[in-house]
Design a protein around this motif. Structure first.
Motif, short mmCIF file in Angstrom:
data_model
loop_
_atom_site.label_atom_id
_atom_site.label_comp_id
_atom_site.label_asym_id
_atom_site.label_seq_id
_atom_site.Cartn_x
_atom_site.Cartn_y
_atom_site.Cartn_z
N ASP A 110 33.89 39.80 33.34
CA ASP A 110 34.16 40.65 34.54
C ASP A 110 35.44 40.41 35.44
OD1 ASP A 110 34.05 42.29 36.83
OD2 ASP A 110 32.10 41.35 37.30
N VAL A 112 36.61 41.36 37.83
CA VAL A 112 36.45 41.45 39.50
C VAL A 112 36.07 40.18 39.49
CG1 VAL A 112 35.22 42.23 41.37
CG2 VAL A 112 36.10 43.86 39.64
N GLU A 113 35.12 39.77 38.85
CA GLU A 113 34.36 38.13 39.18
C GLU A 113 35.58 36.84 39.10
OE1 GLU A 113 31.04 35.00 37.81
OE2 GLU A 113 30.97 37.06 37.45
N GLY A 116 37.77 36.92 41.79
CA GLY A 116 37.68 36.31 43.03
C GLY A 116 37.45 34.81 42.87
N HIS A 120 43.46 35.58 37.01
CA HIS A 120 44.06 36.90 36.85
C HIS A 120 44.73 37.14 35.38
CE1 HIS A 120 43.43 37.75 41.06
NE2 HIS A 120 44.03 36.31 41.33
N LYS A 259 28.96 48.72 36.44
CA LYS A 259 29.38 47.47 36.60
C LYS A 259 29.79 46.94 35.16
CE LYS A 259 27.94 42.78 37.36
NZ LYS A 259 26.57 41.91 37.85
N ARG A 262 33.60 47.94 34.15
CA ARG A 262 34.89 47.44 34.11
C ARG A 262 34.96 46.19 33.51
NH1 ARG A 262 32.01 45.30 40.00
NH2 ARG A 262 31.42 43.30 39.12
#
Length: 362
Positions: A110, A112-113, A116, A120, A259, A262
Motif C-alpha cells: 500500500d 499510502v501506508e 506514512g 516512497h 482501498k 491503490r
C-alpha cells in the motif's frame, strides 16, 4: 509438514466487516493465543507488521518468557531499519529466545501506508532495496567486517559481535507473486511463501521459483499462507464460513475495493480478483474459499470443510512442494484449539513425528 498459527496484533473478532464481536489487542489476550500455540502442537506463529498492527518485535519479545517451544515468525520491512541494526536485533532475539526466531521479509503493498512511514519507493524499487538489504544481512553473519555501497545502503565496517544461536542466521522467509519477488526469494531466502490459490497455480509458482534458485546454485523450501475453517462436518464448516462474513455488505466491499485499487502488490491484486471481483463464486476450488478477502487485505482465502477434506487439500499442497502452512482463523484463540483438535490428528506433523520417535528411543 509444519503448521504455524497467527498472532492477531491488529485485533481479533468473531465476524468480518463489523465491530460486532470485536476483541481489542491486550497483553492478556495475546498471551492466551501464544500459550495455545506453544502447547497445542503448532510450530510457531506469524506476527504481522503494518500501520494497524502492534509492533511485531515488541510483542514477540514480551512473549518469550511465557512460551517454551513456539517459534516467532516476525515480519520485517527492509528500508525502515538498516540491515546492520536489524541483524543485531535478530541476533539478540534469537539468543534471548533460545533460538526461536524466524524472519518474514515483507515489502508492503500500500503506497499510502508506506508513505506514512516515510518510504516512497515503487514496487520494483522496494525489491531492489530488499536485495541489497539481504545481501548485507547475509554477509554480516559470515564476515567480521562488511563494507557495502549500493543504491539504497552505504555500509562501512558493519558487523555484529554476538552471534545468534541458529546458524548461519535465523531462517528467512519472503513472499510475492511478481518476477521481482521470485528473483529476490531465489537469491536470498530459505522459504518462499505464497498465498492460498488453487493448487495447480501454487504448483506452477513453486516450480518457477525452484528453477530460478537452481540456476543460482541454491535450494529453497516453500510455505503457504491460508486461513482455515474446520468443523466436524462439512455442512458446519460452510455455515461457519457464511457466518463469518454475514455483516460484510455492499458498502464494506466497495470500501475494500477502493482501498485495494491503490495497492501496487501483484499478490494483493490476485487476492482481490479471487474475492472482491469474484464475490458470487467464492469457492474458487473444492474446499478453497475466498470470502475472507472481501473484508481483509493480505491473505484472503481459507480451507473450509471437515477435518478429512481440509487435511486432504493440505496434502495436495504438500505434494506440490509446500511443507510449511501458516494458518489462522477467527477468532484466533478458539480456532487454534479447534484446528489442533480436529485437524492435527489427520496430518503428518513434523513435531508429532519427532515426539513419537523420541518416545520409542526412550
Amino acid at each position: 509438514m509444519e503448521v504455524f498459527w497467527f498472532l492477531p496484533t491488529a485485533g481479533d473478532s468473531r465476524y468480518l466487516g463489523t465491530d460486532k464481536g470485536k476483541r481489542e489487542v491486550t497483553p492478556e489476550y495475546l498471551q492466551q493465543v501464544a500459550k495455545a500455540v506453544d502447547t497445542l502442537g503448532f510450530s510457531g506463529a506469524l506476527l504481522p507488521t503494518g500501520k494497524a498492527c502492534e509492533d511485531s518485535w515488541v510483542i514477540a519479545s514480551s512473549l518469550i518468557p511465557i512460551t517454551k517451544r513456539m517459534k516467532f515468525l516476525i515480519a520485517l520491512r527492509p528500508g525502515f531499519v538498516s540491515p546492520t541494526i536489524a541483524a543485531r536485533m535478530a541476533s539478540t532475539f534469537d539468543r534471548m529466545s533460545g533460538g526461536r526466531l524466524l524472519l518474514n521479509i515483507v515489502q508492503g503493498g500500500d503506497p499510502v501506508e508506506l508513505a506514512g512511514d516515510g518510504l516512497h519507493l515503487e514496487h520494483n524499487q522496494r525489491y531492489e532495496m530488499s536485495n541489497e538489504f539481504l545481501t548485507v544481512w547475509r554477509r554480516l553473519f559470515a564476515e567480521e567486517s562488511v563494507d557495502f555501497k549500493g543504491k539504497y545502503f552505504d555500509i562501512a565496517g558493519g558487523g555484529i559481535h554476538q552471534p545468534p544461536i541458529q546458524k548461519p542466521y535465523p531462517p528467512l522467509y519472503l513472499g510475492g507473486t511478481s518476477p521481482a519477488a521470485h528473483e529476490v526469494a531465489a537469491e536470498h531466502v530459505d522459504y518462499y511463501l505464497t498465498w492460498g490459490e488453487p493448487v495447480e497455480i501454487v504448483k506452477e509458482r513453486i516450480a518457477k521459483v525452484r528453477e530460478i534458485a537452481r540456476k543460482k546454485g541454491r535450494e529453497v523450501k516453500f510455505g503457504i499462507r491460508l486461513h482455515v475453517i474446520v468443523r466436524e462436518t462439512a455442512e458446519e464448516a460452510w455455515q461457519a464460513a457464511d457466518g463469518l462474513i454475514q455483516h460484510v455488505d455492499d458498502k464494506v466491499i466497495e470500501e475494500q475495493k477502493k482501498k485495494f485499487a491503490r495497492f501496487d502488490s501483484v499478490a494483493q491484486r490476485r487476492m482481490t480478483d479471487l474475492s472482491v471481483d469474484n464475490r458470487n463464486a467464492l469457492e474458487i476450488a473444492p474446499g478453497l474459499w475466498a470470502g475472507i478477502g472481501l473484508a481483509r487485505e493480505g491473505a484472503g482465502t481459507a480451507l473450509v470443510g471437515d477435518a478429512d477434506s481440509v487435511a486432504e487439500n493440505m496434502k495436495k499442497y504438500a505434494e506440490a512442494g509446500v511443507d510449511t502452512f501458516i494458518m489462522s482463523g477467527y477468532p484466533h484463540l478458539e480456532e487454534a484449539y479447534r484446528t489442533a483438535e480436529l485437524l492435527f490428528p489427520k496430518l503428518p506433523l513434523k513435531q508429532h513425528t519427532q515426539e513419537v520417535s523420541n518416545e520409542k528411543k526412550a
